[in-house]
Design a protein around this motif. Sequence first.
Motif, PDB file in Angstrom:
ATOM      1  N   VAL A  22       0.868  -1.172   0.000  1.00  0.00           N
ATOM      2  CA  VAL A  22       0.000   0.000   0.000  1.00  0.00           C
ATOM      3  C   VAL A  22       0.907   1.225   0.000  1.00  0.00           C
ATOM      4  CG1 VAL A  22      -1.657   1.335   1.347  1.00  0.00           C
ATOM      5  CG2 VAL A  22      -1.887  -1.143   1.188  1.00  0.00           C
ATOM      6  N   HIS A  23       0.727   2.082  -1.021  1.00  0.00           N
ATOM      7  CA  HIS A  23       1.580   3.270  -1.108  1.00  0.00           C
ATOM      8  C   HIS A  23       0.938   4.407  -0.331  1.00  0.00           C
ATOM      9  CE1 HIS A  23       4.094   1.264  -4.040  1.00  0.00           C
ATOM     10  NE2 HIS A  23       2.985   0.836  -4.618  1.00  0.00           N
ATOM     11  N   ALA A  24       1.303   4.505   0.948  1.00  0.00           N
ATOM     12  CA  ALA A  24       0.700   5.516   1.809  1.00  0.00           C
ATOM     13  C   ALA A  24       1.208   6.904   1.429  1.00  0.00           C
ATOM     14  CB  ALA A  24       1.013   5.214   3.263  1.00  0.00           C
ATOM     15  N   LEU A  25       2.491   6.990   1.054  1.00  0.00           N
ATOM     16  CA  LEU A  25       3.060   8.266   0.610  1.00  0.00           C
ATOM     17  C   LEU A  25       3.875   8.000  -0.649  1.00  0.00           C
ATOM     18  CD1 LEU A  25       4.390   9.787   3.964  1.00  0.00           C
ATOM     19  CD2 LEU A  25       2.333  10.468   2.718  1.00  0.00           C
ATOM     20  N   SER A  26       3.724   8.864  -1.649  1.00  0.00           N
ATOM     21  CA  SER A  26       4.431   8.644  -2.902  1.00  0.00           C
ATOM     22  C   SER A  26       5.042   9.962  -3.375  1.00  0.00           C
ATOM     23  CB  SER A  26       3.437   8.088  -3.930  1.00  0.00           C
ATOM     24  OG  SER A  26       3.984   8.143  -5.211  1.00  0.00           O
ATOM     25  N   GLU A  38       5.108  29.255  10.365  1.00  0.00           N
ATOM     26  CA  GLU A  38       3.973  28.971   9.485  1.00  0.00           C
ATOM     27  C   GLU A  38       2.926  28.117  10.203  1.00  0.00           C
ATOM     28  OE1 GLU A  38       4.427  28.654   4.914  1.00  0.00           O
ATOM     29  OE2 GLU A  38       5.978  27.396   5.787  1.00  0.00           O
ATOM     30  N   PHE A  39       1.701  28.211   9.690  1.00  0.00           N
ATOM     31  CA  PHE A  39       0.644  27.285  10.122  1.00  0.00           C
ATOM     32  C   PHE A  39       0.213  26.528   8.875  1.00  0.00           C
ATOM     33  CE2 PHE A  39      -2.538  26.598  13.601  1.00  0.00           C
ATOM     34  CZ  PHE A  39      -3.214  25.584  12.978  1.00  0.00           C
ATOM     35  N   VAL A  40       0.646  25.275   8.792  1.00  0.00           N
ATOM     36  CA  VAL A  40       0.410  24.491   7.582  1.00  0.00           C
ATOM     37  C   VAL A  40      -0.640  23.421   7.859  1.00  0.00           C
ATOM     38  CG1 VAL A  40       1.461  22.981   5.872  1.00  0.00           C
ATOM     39  CG2 VAL A  40       2.758  24.890   6.818  1.00  0.00           C
ATOM     40  N   SER A  41      -1.664  23.359   7.019  1.00  0.00           N
ATOM     41  CA  SER A  41      -2.671  22.299   7.166  1.00  0.00           C
ATOM     42  C   SER A  41      -2.492  21.260   6.074  1.00  0.00           C
ATOM     43  CB  SER A  41      -4.078  22.883   7.068  1.00  0.00           C
ATOM     44  OG  SER A  41      -4.371  23.615   8.225  1.00  0.00           O
ATOM     45  N   PHE A  42      -2.626  19.996   6.449  1.00  0.00           N
ATOM     46  CA  PHE A  42      -2.727  18.923   5.466  1.00  0.00           C
ATOM     47  C   PHE A  42      -4.200  18.595   5.347  1.00  0.00           C
ATOM     48  CE2 PHE A  42       1.558  16.935   6.984  1.00  0.00           C
ATOM     49  CZ  PHE A  42       2.238  18.051   6.507  1.00  0.00           C
ATOM     50  N   ILE A  43      -4.733  18.678   4.139  1.00  0.00           N
ATOM     51  CA  ILE A  43      -6.150  18.352   3.979  1.00  0.00           C
ATOM     52  C   ILE A  43      -6.297  17.332   2.865  1.00  0.00           C
ATOM     53  CG2 ILE A  43      -6.680  20.241   2.360  1.00  0.00           C
ATOM     54  CD1 ILE A  43      -9.351  20.540   3.948  1.00  0.00           C
ATOM     55  N   GLY A  44      -7.288  16.478   2.998  1.00  0.00           N
ATOM     56  CA  GLY A  44      -7.512  15.470   1.971  1.00  0.00           C
ATOM     57  C   GLY A  44      -8.464  14.410   2.485  1.00  0.00           C
ATOM     58  N   PRO A  45      -8.982  13.580   1.583  1.00  0.00           N
ATOM     59  CA  PRO A  45      -9.906  12.522   2.005  1.00  0.00           C
ATOM     60  C   PRO A  45      -9.172  11.427   2.780  1.00  0.00           C
ATOM     61  CG  PRO A  45      -9.376  12.297  -0.317  1.00  0.00           C
ATOM     62  CD  PRO A  45      -8.719  13.563   0.141  1.00  0.00           C
ATOM     63  N   SER A  46      -9.912  10.520   3.394  1.00  0.00           N
ATOM     64  CA  SER A  46      -9.310   9.421   4.145  1.00  0.00           C
ATOM     65  C   SER A  46      -8.396   8.621   3.234  1.00  0.00           C
ATOM     66  CB  SER A  46     -10.398   8.497   4.695  1.00  0.00           C
ATOM     67  OG  SER A  46     -11.331   9.236   5.411  1.00  0.00           O
ATOM     68  N   GLY A  47      -7.255   8.202   3.752  1.00  0.00           N
ATOM     69  CA  GLY A  47      -6.352   7.360   2.974  1.00  0.00           C
ATOM     70  C   GLY A  47      -5.409   8.142   2.081  1.00  0.00           C
ATOM     71  N   CYS A  48      -5.387   9.505   2.225  1.00  0.00           N
ATOM     72  CA  CYS A  48      -4.505  10.283   1.372  1.00  0.00           C
ATOM     73  C   CYS A  48      -3.113  10.401   1.989  1.00  0.00           C
ATOM     74  CB  CYS A  48      -5.083  11.665   1.112  1.00  0.00           C
ATOM     75  SG  CYS A  48      -5.047  12.717   2.564  1.00  0.00           S
ATOM     76  N   GLY A  49      -2.929   9.875   3.184  1.00  0.00           N
ATOM     77  CA  GLY A  49      -1.602   9.850   3.788  1.00  0.00           C
ATOM     78  C   GLY A  49      -1.276  11.072   4.624  1.00  0.00           C
ATOM     79  N   LYS A  50      -2.293  11.907   4.947  1.00  0.00           N
ATOM     80  CA  LYS A  50      -1.987  13.131   5.689  1.00  0.00           C
ATOM     81  C   LYS A  50      -1.532  12.821   7.114  1.00  0.00           C
ATOM     82  CE  LYS A  50      -6.964  14.135   6.510  1.00  0.00           C
ATOM     83  NZ  LYS A  50      -7.518  12.825   6.097  1.00  0.00           N
ATOM     84  N   ARG A 101      -4.294   7.090  -2.902  1.00  0.00           N
ATOM     85  CA  ARG A 101      -3.991   5.952  -3.790  1.00  0.00           C
ATOM     86  C   ARG A 101      -3.231   6.342  -5.042  1.00  0.00           C
ATOM     87  NH1 ARG A 101      -8.645   4.840  -1.232  1.00  0.00           N
ATOM     88  NH2 ARG A 101      -9.829   6.036  -2.722  1.00  0.00           N
ATOM     89  N   PRO A 102      -1.961   6.567  -5.031  1.00  0.00           N
ATOM     90  CA  PRO A 102      -1.119   6.594  -3.835  1.00  0.00           C
ATOM     91  C   PRO A 102      -1.211   7.936  -3.133  1.00  0.00           C
ATOM     92  CG  PRO A 102       0.195   6.993  -5.790  1.00  0.00           C
ATOM     93  CD  PRO A 102      -1.207   6.781  -6.255  1.00  0.00           C
ATOM     94  N   GLY A 103      -0.959   7.967  -1.826  1.00  0.00           N
ATOM     95  CA  GLY A 103      -1.013   9.220  -1.083  1.00  0.00           C
ATOM     96  C   GLY A 103       0.032  10.192  -1.603  1.00  0.00           C
ATOM     97  N   ARG A 104      -0.396  11.374  -2.019  1.00  0.00           N
ATOM     98  CA  ARG A 104       0.573  12.338  -2.580  1.00  0.00           C
ATOM     99  C   ARG A 104       0.073  13.753  -2.387  1.00  0.00           C
ATOM    100  NH1 ARG A 104      -2.965  10.332  -5.919  1.00  0.00           N
ATOM    101  NH2 ARG A 104      -3.803  11.551  -7.635  1.00  0.00           N
ATOM    102  N   VAL A 105       0.985  14.719  -2.580  1.00  0.00           N
ATOM    103  CA  VAL A 105       0.593  16.130  -2.493  1.00  0.00           C
ATOM    104  C   VAL A 105       0.024  16.542  -3.836  1.00  0.00           C
ATOM    105  CG1 VAL A 105       1.418  18.479  -2.188  1.00  0.00           C
ATOM    106  CG2 VAL A 105       2.315  16.642  -0.750  1.00  0.00           C
ATOM    107  N   HIS A 106      -1.213  17.023  -3.849  1.00  0.00           N
ATOM    108  CA  HIS A 106      -1.854  17.410  -5.097  1.00  0.00           C
ATOM    109  C   HIS A 106      -1.597  18.879  -5.396  1.00  0.00           C
ATOM    110  CE1 HIS A 106      -4.850  17.318  -8.266  1.00  0.00           C
ATOM    111  NE2 HIS A 106      -5.302  18.472  -7.801  1.00  0.00           N
ATOM    112  N   ASP A 107      -1.641  19.703  -4.371  1.00  0.00           N
ATOM    113  CA  ASP A 107      -1.509  21.135  -4.585  1.00  0.00           C
ATOM    114  C   ASP A 107      -1.111  21.786  -3.259  1.00  0.00           C
ATOM    115  OD1 ASP A 107      -1.542  23.554  -5.799  1.00  0.00           O
ATOM    116  OD2 ASP A 107      -3.728  23.649  -6.109  1.00  0.00           O
TER     117      ASP A 107
END
Lengths: 280, 369
Positions: free
Chosen positions: A41-45, A55-67, A234-240
């Motif tokens: 399972v590629h949790a982070l890619s 900074e105040f950085v938020s990780f946002i994403g649906p379940s399973g995105c590896g945040k 799937r795989p968990g990655r940074v989109h933007d």
Amino acid sequence: MTDIQATDAASGAGGTAEDDAFRVIEARELCLTFETNDGPVHALSNVDLTVDRGEFVSFIGPSGCGKTTLLRVIADLEKATAGTISVNGMSPEEARRKRAYGYVFQAAALYPWRTIAGNVALPLEIMGLDKAERAERIARNLELVNLSGFERKFPWQLSGGMQQRASIARALAVEPDLLLMDEPFGALDEIVRDHLNEQLNQLWDRTNKTVIFVTHSIPEAVFLSTKIVVMSPRPGRVHDVIDCNLPRERTLDIRETPEFLEIAHRVRDGLRAGHAYDDE
Amino acid sequence: MSRSVPLTVLAGGIALLAGLAIQIISADAVWSPSYGLAAALLASSYLLAIVWRHGAAAAFLLLAIVHLAAIPLIGHIGHGEGEMGPAYWALLISGWLAAWTSVTRLTAAARSVPPSARQAINLLIPFVFGVWLILIWEAVTRGAGIPQVLLPAPSAVWAKLIASLPILWADFVQTFMKAVIAGYVLGCGIGFGTAILVDRSPFLKRGLMPVGNMVSALPIIGVAPIMVMWFGFDWQSKAAVVVIMTFFPMLVNTLEGLSASSAMQRDLMRTYAASYSQTLLKLRLVEALPFIFNALKINSTLALIGAIVSEFFGTPIVGMGFRISTEVGRMNVDMVWAEIAVAALAGSAFYGSLVLIERTLTFWHPSNR
């Protein structure tokens, strides 16, 4: 394509701070693969990420995105399988051993046999601080989260919101420059959540700490952050990576302003695009 | 609902009337003032139960009258030991039903009193139950003339107990103070220490635990004769049996307890860069406390059984197990019962004090708070 975008956006945000002293997190091509019975399972890619001081950085994403996984790699609760990552210029393990960060979990995870003051004292006892120093830090940090007067209560005598505030005080008592928060308000109701968001914003503004915050609420992310990392699964990655240049000091009213709604809209678009990519 | 007479009151009233009727018509009935007094008190208790039904005061008055009636009820037996007929048994049943009614009323009243009084009532109810168990035992053994070898009356056991205090004390010291305490402390201590070691070593966990689980299911008391051969006739061989009996429950329970802390709590300790011993002391052992106390409680009864039974296989001429096996051979069953009473008292006190310590140490556990 997405990786390049992410790197561009990240370097854009950190452009004014070329000096490494301002760099809190630096991750390059970070990968984490879990071996399971159903195959890897590629949790982070190939995750690239930079976070600068304050900074105040938020990780946002649906379940399973590896945040959460990404946050746990920063905290050295998971080990990356490939790529490099540094926390305060050290490896995550060194940073953890030096107690460089405070971690707030999804649940308060307070020890039921310790009072609120005793729970805040826990990391301080482990650090080997003397009694006077402990008492001073307990009082100061409980006041910071508006829990003065509840020192002698046990966690199970407090509401969920108060428990989570106590767990934030416990993380702050270590006096880290970096605060890692994993959906800390996820289990709370909307009203308590709004209230704690405001308090967290004030806390960040006053203490000038670096905060990394995992959430799946768009308004929460936009309200709190200076930078929003949109992730997809799937795989968990940074989109933007979206900059969020609202004033540092914020009230809940800001959520009605066009600037806020515009950023929220971009985050939503990013989340949707990440999903569309997944459906193909 | 509240108009109808409860079944216990109805049945008790009928039993009382039937008893009186039989007493009057039968030729060989035993008469005494006690019989009349008991009947009168029971009759008034039933009247009260029908007229004044609600509240703690009514329940307590009922309770008092019923127990006042118990005195002549037992006293009447003295007028004809072993000759009690249906008239007496009907009265006894009526008394028992009246006590039942009073306890039911007390339970109902407990809901509407302050918590401190409720606690007292909650203690009183099992006490009343115990009192009537002994009363009926006394009445049946003496009233029906049951041979002492089969079942002695509680009063006879009590008399024997008081008369042989020095012997009972010596037996208690030999069996409980020496064998049980020494074996219990050693067995629990070694079991606990082994659990800590096994927890650190995956090899021991894989190798020892299946064996441990198997051995803890064996009837270990069977090794008692071997222990006598190894450690001699005195208390040391009994303590050895107790050590073997208590070791595995402690090992298995402590190990289970050590894995009771949640992953999040262990992660938390990791973020603090806590050492192994800090995590053990500040988190895992505290989480393990309910499991450890479970083993301590199981072991308190196992230890007493182990020490008494292993004395059946050879012992010096003192000890609770020794006394039980020799006195039963000499038909002195009242002495056997006296020893059993001492063992029950010691065992309950042991268990009870463990429960009290557990409550203070695990006040935070969801089952206690």
